[in-house]
Design a protein around this motif. Structure first.
Motif, mmCIF file in Angstrom:
data_model
loop_
_atom_site.group_PDB
_atom_site.id
_atom_site.type_symbol
_atom_site.label_atom_id
_atom_site.label_comp_id
_atom_site.label_asym_id
_atom_site.label_seq_id
_atom_site.Cartn_x
_atom_site.Cartn_y
_atom_site.Cartn_z
ATOM 1 N N ARG A 88 0.869 -1.162 0.000
ATOM 2 C CA ARG A 88 0.000 0.000 0.000
ATOM 3 C C ARG A 88 0.911 1.217 0.000
ATOM 4 O O ARG A 88 2.061 1.165 0.432
ATOM 5 C CB ARG A 88 -0.962 0.006 1.175
ATOM 6 N N SER A 89 0.379 2.315 -0.504
ATOM 7 C CA SER A 89 1.187 3.531 -0.594
ATOM 8 C C SER A 89 0.941 4.436 0.609
ATOM 9 O O SER A 89 0.003 4.236 1.374
ATOM 10 C CB SER A 89 0.863 4.286 -1.876
ATOM 11 N N THR A 90 1.787 5.427 0.741
ATOM 12 C CA THR A 90 1.605 6.443 1.770
ATOM 13 C C THR A 90 1.075 7.703 1.109
ATOM 14 O O THR A 90 1.201 7.892 -0.101
ATOM 15 C CB THR A 90 2.940 6.755 2.462
ATOM 16 N N HIS A 91 0.460 8.576 1.898
ATOM 17 C CA HIS A 91 0.026 9.894 1.444
ATOM 18 C C HIS A 91 -0.974 9.835 0.290
ATOM 19 O O HIS A 91 -1.049 10.760 -0.512
ATOM 20 C CB HIS A 91 1.224 10.758 1.035
ATOM 21 N N GLY A 92 -1.723 8.721 0.145
ATOM 22 C CA GLY A 92 -2.740 8.634 -0.891
ATOM 23 C C GLY A 92 -2.198 8.547 -2.307
ATOM 24 O O GLY A 92 -2.938 8.709 -3.273
ATOM 25 N N VAL A 112 4.752 -1.015 3.007
ATOM 26 C CA VAL A 112 4.303 0.370 2.822
ATOM 27 C C VAL A 112 5.345 1.024 1.925
ATOM 28 O O VAL A 112 6.529 1.056 2.252
ATOM 29 C CB VAL A 112 4.195 1.105 4.170
ATOM 30 N N VAL A 113 4.908 1.527 0.758
ATOM 31 C CA VAL A 113 5.854 1.987 -0.260
ATOM 32 C C VAL A 113 5.626 3.450 -0.614
ATOM 33 O O VAL A 113 4.566 4.017 -0.376
ATOM 34 C CB VAL A 113 5.753 1.128 -1.543
ATOM 35 N N ASN A 114 6.673 4.049 -1.184
ATOM 36 C CA ASN A 114 6.566 5.383 -1.765
ATOM 37 C C ASN A 114 7.495 5.429 -2.971
ATOM 38 O O ASN A 114 8.139 4.442 -3.307
ATOM 39 C CB ASN A 114 6.874 6.477 -0.733
ATOM 40 N N ASP A 115 7.566 6.578 -3.603
ATOM 41 C CA ASP A 115 8.392 6.673 -4.808
ATOM 42 C C ASP A 115 9.844 7.030 -4.503
ATOM 43 O O ASP A 115 10.635 7.264 -5.407
ATOM 44 C CB ASP A 115 7.793 7.659 -5.809
ATOM 45 N N GLY A 116 10.197 7.085 -3.238
ATOM 46 C CA GLY A 116 11.565 7.360 -2.839
ATOM 47 C C GLY A 116 11.859 8.825 -2.611
ATOM 48 O O GLY A 116 12.935 9.175 -2.144
#
Length: 123
Positions: A88-92, A112-116
């Motif tokens: 799932r991503s963070t910050h929508g 929990v992932v993001n684009d870095g």
């Protein structure tokens, strides 16, 4: 068959105290066996927990590729080590198939992932 007949004959000749001694020895041996089995199982469980814990810690910060679109509630990613995780991503944020992501943390069995470019405490 002969051994069983011999044991029945020998046991049949025991007095009551012989039975008590045999029962006591049996209980002690069974108790030792159970204690050994439980100790071994506890040790294996501890070893597995340490392996899983160290594996999860190593995943944080790892990059990967989106296999199924990732949103703030669902998705799937393949990490650079070859592992496939629910994510799932963070910050929508939403990530399309093929997007490059970075694992921020692990929550249960979900990465929990993001684009870095963002940190978890950023707003």
């Amino acid at each position: 068959m002969v051994a069983v007949a011999l044991m029945v004959t020998i046991i049949g000749e025991w007095s009551w105290w012989g039975w008590v001694v045999a029962l006591t020895i049996s209980v002690v041996l069974i108790g030792l066996l159970v204690a050994f089995i439980l100790r071994t199982r506890r040790q294996r469980a501890r070893d597995r927990a340490q392996q899983v814990s160290s594996a999860v810690v190593g995943v944080a910060g790892m990059s990967g590729t989106v296999l199924m679109p990732v949103s703030d509630w669902a998705g799937q990613v393949k990490l650079s080590n070859g592992d496939t995780w629910m994510a799932r991503s963070t910050h929508g944020q939403r990530y399309a198939i093929g997007s490059i992501i970075v694992v921020e943390s692990i929550e249960g069995a979900t990465a929990v992932v993001n684009d870095g470019t963002r940190r978890r405490n950023d707003s």
